[in-house]
Scaffold this active site. Structure first.
Site, PDB file in Angstrom:
ATOM      1  N   HIS A 177       8.096  69.009  22.065  1.00 14.25           N
ATOM      2  CA  HIS A 177       8.238  67.782  22.845  1.00 14.25           C
ATOM      3  C   HIS A 177       7.292  67.817  24.034  1.00 14.25           C
ATOM      4  O   HIS A 177       7.249  68.802  24.780  1.00 14.25           O
ATOM      5  CB  HIS A 177       9.680  67.633  23.342  1.00 14.25           C
ATOM      6  CG  HIS A 177      10.630  67.205  22.278  1.00 14.25           C
ATOM      7  ND1 HIS A 177      11.913  66.786  22.553  1.00 14.25           N
ATOM      8  CD2 HIS A 177      10.494  67.124  20.924  1.00 14.25           C
ATOM      9  CE1 HIS A 177      12.521  66.465  21.421  1.00 14.25           C
ATOM     10  NE2 HIS A 177      11.676  66.674  20.421  1.00 14.25           N
TER      11      HIS A 177
ATOM     12  N   TYR B  99      17.606  61.330  28.787  1.00 12.52           N
ATOM     13  CA  TYR B  99      18.583  61.561  29.842  1.00 12.52           C
ATOM     14  C   TYR B  99      18.938  60.198  30.429  1.00 12.52           C
ATOM     15  O   TYR B  99      18.062  59.496  30.950  1.00 12.52           O
ATOM     16  CB  TYR B  99      18.008  62.443  30.944  1.00 12.52           C
ATOM     17  CG  TYR B  99      17.870  63.904  30.581  1.00 12.52           C
ATOM     18  CD1 TYR B  99      18.775  64.840  31.063  1.00 12.52           C
ATOM     19  CD2 TYR B  99      16.828  64.354  29.776  1.00 12.52           C
ATOM     20  CE1 TYR B  99      18.654  66.187  30.753  1.00 12.52           C
ATOM     21  CE2 TYR B  99      16.700  65.692  29.448  1.00 12.52           C
ATOM     22  CZ  TYR B  99      17.612  66.602  29.943  1.00 12.52           C
ATOM     23  OH  TYR B  99      17.492  67.934  29.625  1.00 12.52           O
TER      24      TYR B  99
ATOM     25  N   LYS C 110      18.074  75.181  31.684  1.00 19.42           N
ATOM     26  CA  LYS C 110      17.564  76.400  32.293  1.00 19.42           C
ATOM     27  C   LYS C 110      18.289  77.674  31.848  1.00 19.42           C
ATOM     28  O   LYS C 110      17.759  78.762  32.025  1.00 19.42           O
ATOM     29  CB  LYS C 110      17.665  76.318  33.827  1.00 19.42           C
ATOM     30  CG  LYS C 110      16.787  75.266  34.479  1.00 19.42           C
ATOM     31  CD  LYS C 110      15.311  75.577  34.320  1.00 19.42           C
ATOM     32  CE  LYS C 110      14.671  74.608  33.387  1.00 19.42           C
ATOM     33  NZ  LYS C 110      13.255  74.843  33.149  1.00 19.42           N
TER      34      LYS C 110
ATOM     35  N   TYR D 288      10.829  71.678  34.531  1.00 18.37           N
ATOM     36  CA  TYR D 288      11.434  71.563  33.209  1.00 18.37           C
ATOM     37  C   TYR D 288      10.724  72.447  32.195  1.00 18.37           C
ATOM     38  O   TYR D 288      11.360  73.083  31.345  1.00 18.37           O
ATOM     39  CB  TYR D 288      11.412  70.114  32.752  1.00 18.37           C
ATOM     40  CG  TYR D 288      12.412  69.802  31.669  1.00 18.37           C
ATOM     41  CD1 TYR D 288      13.664  69.280  31.982  1.00 18.37           C
ATOM     42  CD2 TYR D 288      12.120  70.028  30.322  1.00 18.37           C
ATOM     43  CE1 TYR D 288      14.595  68.999  30.979  1.00 18.37           C
ATOM     44  CE2 TYR D 288      13.035  69.747  29.331  1.00 18.37           C
ATOM     45  CZ  TYR D 288      14.271  69.235  29.665  1.00 18.37           C
ATOM     46  OH  TYR D 288      15.192  68.967  28.677  1.00 18.37           O
TER      47      TYR D 288
END
Length: 390
Positions: free
Chosen positions: A72, A201, A297, A384
């Site tokens: 992605h 999101y 994470k 990220y």
């Protein structure tokens, strides 16, 4: 039994550390309390940072990931009925993330370990770590119906939040920082192709929702729900209706529905233990820190810990210097707190609190609008896709 490094925990952190030590010529033994089947089926994270992907490739565990993982190059943020895409490579100099389930990472590492790696014992429950300050700490464990001992030069606790390794740090030395959140995630797996090309999101009417995926035919969804929610109170139709409501944007997008195959509820919390080393005992992964999954994470922090640790052991073997081992806790905690900050900010921006009023909602939307501006969006992409080890 005797080894240089005793590793408690056969999840991704412990298995990757064992693989990295094996490549460096450092002997170790892995003790895992569960069965192989349990470990390989344990549903956890699915987003791998660029550094995690690189580490798996470098240690020989990347072939299936490269064949089956979904790369992605961004994520989509939805709020105020609008969609905003964050372009990772443009903001990070080419970094991306890969969707590849933790269960599959574990299967790949277990196969390598059993084929060519150091000893891996399943159903070997660590009972205590003795003499952590000595040159040769001892792990007492139960295996095959009897109690045994593993004498080590070092012990690494990769045994998760509920493991025993953290308790080897005396209470007078150990510091704990915690934050509980007033909501949980209802997670589902569904046999339906994803309705998006990248993760979504969303902060929609009713709260947070996340659209992820496990493969081209299996989708993963999460819904913000009150703490204490029973999955049985959410029949499939209610789940799909609520996902539709929270993902809603102006335009023609629609959510594909399919059979729900699994449901679970995950409480949201942050937890950090300091220090991550005491004597000859080191903590890695969930044994030292927990973050809410909003920032993806958890697994990646664990991988960073063991990469730093393996580098330190390799340096010690080559040079005799303990400098990097001595600096392990401080270096890891700097990264841990940055990841904790990032996860906290993502969580509080995207979730609605039970006591929020109209003012809180407008401030939250203002934070999100600022986040998609070029500068903050680049910072989101940097965090990220993964901060550098150093």
């Amino acid at each position: 039994m005797r080894t240089t490094v005793g590793i408690i925990g056969g999840g991704p952190a412990g298995l990757l550390l064992a693989r990295l030590l094996h490549i460096a010529g450092i002997d170790c033994v892995v003790l895992e309390s569960r069965t192989r089947d349990y470990v390989e089926q344990r549903q956890r994270a699915g987003i791998l940072e660029q550094g995690t992907v690189d580490a798996l490739r470098a240690c020989g565990a990347g072939a299936r990931m490269d064949a089956e993982g979904l790369v992605h190059h961004g994520i989509e943020l939805r709020f105020d009925r609008q969609s905003h895409r964050i372009d990772f490579p443009a903001a990070t100099g080419g970094r991306s993330v890969t969707v590849y389930a933790q269960t599959e990472v574990v299967k790949d590492l277990v196969a390598l370990q059993l084929t060519e790696g150091p000893p891996l014992f399943f159903e070997a429950e660590a009972l205590a770590i003795e003499k952590p300050e000595s040159d040769h700490p001892v792990v007492r464990f139960s295996h095959g119906g009897r109690e045994q001992t593993l004498e080590c030069d070092y012990v690494i606790g990769c045994d998760g939040f509920h493991g025993i390794a953290r308790s080897a740090i005396p209470a007078a030395v150990r510091r704990t920082y915690e934050r509980s959140y007033p909501y949980s995630w209802l997670g589902i797996l569904a046999d339906v192709p994803p309705s998006c090309n990248e993760l979504i999101y969303a902060r929609g009417e009713g709260g947070f929702a996340l659209h992820s995926m496990r493969s081209p035919t299996v989708s993963r969804f999460y819904l913000q729900v009150p703490n204490g929610t029973d999955p049985a109170d959410w029949p499939d139709g209610r789940i799909w209706d609520e996902l539709d409501r929270r993902f809603a944007v102006d335009g023609g997008w629609s959510l594909a529905r399919g059979p729900v195959t699994a449901k679970s509820v995950t409480p949201m919390r942050s937890h950090v233990t300091e220090p991550m080393r005491y004597g000859r005992v080191f903590l890695a992964g969930d044994a030292a820190h927990i973050v809410p999954p909003t920032g993806a994470k958890g697994l990646n922090l664990a991988v960073s810990d063991v990469r730093i640790l393996a580098r330190a052991f390799g340096h010690h073997r080559r040079t005799g210097s303990a400098e990097l081992l001595d600096g392990y806790s401080d270096l890891c905690l700097r990264r841990v707190w940055q990841a904790t900050r990032f996860s906290y900010e993502m969580t509080t921006m995207l979730h609605s609190r039970p006591d929020d009023d109209a003012f809180d909602e407008r401030v939250q939307l203002a934070r999100l609008h600022r986040l998609v501006a070029p500068g903050p969006a680049a910072e989101l992409a940097e965090n990220y896709t993964g901060l550098p080890l150093d």
